[in-house]
Design a protein around this motif. Sequence first.
Motif, short mmCIF file in Angstrom:
data_model
loop_
_atom_site.label_atom_id
_atom_site.label_comp_id
_atom_site.label_asym_id
_atom_site.label_seq_id
_atom_site.Cartn_x
_atom_site.Cartn_y
_atom_site.Cartn_z
N GLU A 152 99.34 -98.68 68.02
CA GLU A 152 98.76 -99.80 67.27
C GLU A 152 97.37 -99.45 66.77
O GLU A 152 97.01 -99.78 65.63
N SER A 153 96.58 -98.78 67.59
CA SER A 153 95.21 -98.43 67.18
C SER A 153 95.21 -97.41 66.05
O SER A 153 94.37 -97.49 65.14
N VAL A 211 100.21 -105.61 65.13
CA VAL A 211 101.16 -106.24 66.06
C VAL A 211 102.10 -107.17 65.30
O VAL A 211 103.30 -107.21 65.57
N ARG A 212 101.59 -107.90 64.34
CA ARG A 212 102.43 -108.81 63.55
C ARG A 212 103.53 -108.03 62.82
O ARG A 212 104.68 -108.45 62.78
N GLN A 248 106.05 -106.76 65.39
CA GLN A 248 106.89 -107.86 65.89
C GLN A 248 108.01 -108.16 64.91
O GLN A 248 109.14 -108.45 65.32
N ALA A 278 96.16 -99.24 62.93
CA ALA A 278 95.05 -100.11 62.53
C ALA A 278 93.98 -99.31 61.79
O ALA A 278 93.44 -99.76 60.77
N TYR A 287 100.02 -106.77 56.80
CA TYR A 287 101.07 -106.63 57.80
C TYR A 287 102.38 -106.23 57.15
O TYR A 287 103.19 -105.49 57.71
N THR A 308 92.46 -102.10 59.35
CA THR A 308 92.70 -103.50 59.72
C THR A 308 92.61 -103.67 61.22
O THR A 308 92.21 -102.74 61.94
N THR A 309 92.96 -104.83 61.70
CA THR A 309 92.88 -105.13 63.13
C THR A 309 94.21 -104.83 63.82
O THR A 309 95.27 -104.78 63.17
N ARG A 310 94.16 -104.69 65.12
CA ARG A 310 95.39 -104.44 65.88
C ARG A 310 96.32 -105.64 65.81
O ARG A 310 97.53 -105.50 65.84
N SER A 311 95.75 -106.85 65.69
CA SER A 311 96.60 -108.05 65.63
C SER A 311 97.46 -108.03 64.37
O SER A 311 98.62 -108.49 64.38
N THR A 312 96.93 -107.48 63.28
CA THR A 312 97.72 -107.36 62.05
C THR A 312 98.86 -106.36 62.24
O THR A 312 99.99 -106.59 61.81
#
Length: 244
Positions: free
Chosen positions: A34-35, A49-50, A53, A38, A9, A43-47
């Motif tokens: 985001e995609s 997003v972090r 943010q 990623a 991240y 990596t993942t979209r949550s990473t």
Amino acid sequence: MTKKNTPLYQQIHQHVLAGIAAGRYPPGGRLPSESVLAREFATTRSTVVRALQQLDFEGVISREKGRGTFVKTPSLATTLDMTRIRSFEDEIAEKGATIEYRLLAFNRLKAPVKVAAALEIAEQGEIYHLVRLRLVNGAPAVLENRYIPLEIGSRLTIDALTHHAMYSILENQIGLPVTDVDGLIRVMGAGKEIAGHLQIKAGTPVLVRDYLLSGENRRPLICGEAYFREQYPIRYHIKAVKPA
């Protein structure tokens, strides 16, 4: 250079900052989705997003639901100096920015009651109404909504209104320098029309300056309001004067 053991991240965070610094992601420009990020970093979209943010918290980007993520335009603060009268354009030019004007409307109409009172003219008397957009470095920055007495408005030219600050026009072309400014600074959510001109989302907070410009002997020259995007905060300094 990003170290291999740096969390992903943080790598994404640094990648976006480097892209902004290099001009790959200009102010107001859209970042990759985001995609896409990623996939690029495996990596993942949550990473992702972090990382976004964190950039959002730092004021570097803005995330708009349904539209995407955009690079914020750097702030250019203006100064409220209580000892002299200066225009927004003078302040911004000193910081190296370029100013342009887009004339949206300039016509005659009957003065609203409050406007007539401010300009000290008869109710329902005719005035000129000016709507103008100021662009800073090519991007919409301030929307002007001005009401002007007939005797002043009739002397304004389209060329002047598309190339010069109002303070300069009044002093150098009309011969009526501004000597007093009475104003109010407030915040409101941008309506659809204002948001459209400023290229922001409806409801976005904008800084509003209500004002009355006066000349010699407190003669009213112009009244109205100006709507500023959030990138143009006001810095001020007040110095106490010791009693004599």
